[in-house]
Design an enzyme around this catalytic site. Sequence first.
Site, PDB file in Angstrom:
ATOM      1  N   LYS A  78      34.615  33.702  40.363  1.00 38.05           N
ATOM      2  CA  LYS A  78      35.730  34.626  41.226  1.00 38.05           C
ATOM      3  C   LYS A  78      36.507  33.497  41.611  1.00 38.05           C
ATOM      4  O   LYS A  78      36.790  32.439  42.094  1.00 38.05           O
ATOM      5  CB  LYS A  78      35.551  35.045  42.570  1.00 38.05           C
ATOM      6  CG  LYS A  78      36.239  35.791  43.019  1.00 38.05           C
ATOM      7  CD  LYS A  78      35.501  36.920  44.752  1.00 38.05           C
ATOM      8  CE  LYS A  78      36.607  37.713  44.879  1.00 38.05           C
ATOM      9  NZ  LYS A  78      36.257  38.226  46.348  1.00 38.05           N
ATOM     10  N   GLU A  86      31.127  44.293  42.950  1.00 35.53           N
ATOM     11  CA  GLU A  86      30.541  42.621  43.784  1.00 35.53           C
ATOM     12  C   GLU A  86      29.312  42.869  44.794  1.00 35.53           C
ATOM     13  O   GLU A  86      29.381  43.417  45.204  1.00 35.53           O
ATOM     14  CB  GLU A  86      32.223  42.449  44.028  1.00 35.53           C
ATOM     15  CG  GLU A  86      32.011  41.072  44.655  1.00 35.53           C
ATOM     16  CD  GLU A  86      33.349  40.730  46.169  1.00 35.53           C
ATOM     17  OE1 GLU A  86      33.529  42.144  46.326  1.00 35.53           O
ATOM     18  OE2 GLU A  86      33.846  39.298  46.024  1.00 35.53           O
ATOM     19  N   CYS A  89      36.509  41.698  43.005  1.00 37.41           N
ATOM     20  CA  CYS A  89      37.354  42.066  43.710  1.00 37.41           C
ATOM     21  C   CYS A  89      38.619  41.989  43.730  1.00 37.41           C
ATOM     22  O   CYS A  89      40.394  41.965  43.443  1.00 37.41           O
ATOM     23  CB  CYS A  89      36.856  41.097  44.770  1.00 37.41           C
ATOM     24  SG  CYS A  89      37.341  42.956  46.702  1.00 37.41           S
TER      25      CYS A  89
END
Lengths: 318, 318
Positions: B126, B49, B175
């Site tokens: 995300k 990331e 993540c």
Amino acid sequence: MTNRPNLIVAGAQTGPIQRADTRAHTLDRLIALLEQSAAKGAKLVAFPELPLTTFFPRWYIENTQELDTYYEREMPNPNVQKLFDRARELKVGFYLGYAELTPEGRRFNTSITVGPDGQILGKYRKVHLPGSVEPRAGSRFQQLEKRYFEYGDLGFPAFRGAEDWGRPALGMLICNDRRWPEAWRSYGLQGIELMLIGYNSAAYDPNGGTAENEEIRTFHSTLAVQANAYFNATFAVSVAKAGDEDGSGLIGGSVIVDPNGMILAQAKTLEDEVIVAELDWSKIAQGRGPGKIFDFGFHRRPQHYSRIVNQVGLEEIP
Amino acid sequence: MTNRPNLIVAGAQTGPIQRADTRAHTLDRLIALLEQSAAKGAKLVAFPELPLTTFFPRWYIENTQELDTYYEREMPNPNVQKLFDRARELKVGFYLGYAELTPEGRRFNTSITVGPDGQILGKYRKVHLPGSVEPRAGSRFQQLEKRYFEYGDLGFPAFRGAEDWGRPALGMLICNDRRWPEAWRSYGLQGIELMLIGYNSAAYDPNGGTAENEEIRTFHSTLAVQANAYFNATFAVSVAKAGDEDGSGLIGGSVIVDPNGMILAQAKTLEDEVIVAELDWSKIAQGRGPGKIFDFGFHRRPQHYSRIVNQVGLEEIP
């Protein structure tokens, strides 16, 4: 929520329960495990899935009268009363799996949690039935849960434990359910603090493959409980019927897991064995307290989860 | 689906990328990792990331001009072109995270997967942003993803990889997403075969607690990937930015995991480090083939999962 008492919980793993064993003999084994648990300070004891008999779904049983001997028509009943009585004497509660036959003739793979006063606090019927309806030709052992049981119809109902235990929010799953994150999250959203699970898991691929063995099946069993306990910031106790039952292997590996997914206690044998751990409810807030990593209200985005309920099976992309 | 080629996939973990490092220097490090991966036979390389800069959400940056230097206004762009060019020369694809600033001024924590021909095959924003909008008073390091990014608005869109890779169904997470089974299942229901994940995970509790350390944070990172890969019978590669970045610790522990949840390769350092594994797509059927344990259409019971979409946060039982 301060000053809640800790709870010592026990996992009462059993070794195999053979088809030829009498129910009275088996019940005495469960009572002995209950007493050992109480002697270690446990106030709640989790037994395996279907611990009153052998795991009969491995057999294709065509005779209904014989099949019916594996089911309980009410709970408690004279066949299990001695366990209920001894638990109440000891002021110990328990999770117990059993095959349920209702007055209407419906059959479920069921578990109950009984309080220290002998009252049934919660009831669950297994939602994720593995196996098949029809026997597999040429297999020595079957997995016929889809034949012998209906899918559970109670959803995932959380309930409160006894005052004496710190009044935790409890959930129950049975065996294969523990591999389904949907089941855990359905309880997690109700704030459960302790998941109770019993299982009978084959030490080989129960669906006929040859790629799985006892080691990998035990790894999967533990992984599923550790991860889902972590994702939902809950304690969990997951308890096996283990060993060579009617010539068919069952994994052991019973565990008690904390809200970090870490193992607090783990069975070392494939026999009757008690594991215990002391649960401190204040440890849950690190996972799902306000602003924490699993503060669901702060972080979840259900508008993107619709496939989980709108779709049953795989829909492969082009 | 027979005769699909295996895919050698690489995880290109990076050590820390300091705030003072130039973008050109950092890009050269990524290119070196790409070349090392290609030398090991990898045809697809997953980067962490936000690997183009330091993990800037740890800083409360009030100056918008300074903040904007961390974002990409298009992809590719002159700051990253050299990486795209080198990858196309090597006929290697890659997963790359970056901070996205759209022409409309919207900001997302984004990843793309680029094919061996340099074309963008898939894009993800995300969904599970951790941290907070407002800085925490008195903390040396912040976690301000909720301030600097909007929640991803693309859902969980699976897409196909290159022919050369066996045309696998791919998914991307970033993540914290890896800790959310809902995200994995949303992809799993689309039949993904390889999940690509990059992360920057603090080696301490990023939400201000003191109960977590590097060891437990690394354990959680690995546990989440192993379990969700198993539950969805998919391969996964999960890649860290690691080490002491701007005085703040990041865990390493990059892993490549198989559909059994078992680790095929794992990083040993907190530095720039390539891990590789060869993926055999035929291994997926053991988990989710017809009648198998994760044959979703055979076993899932969405009628009992409605809380997962109808409820955002915890609703504690009485």
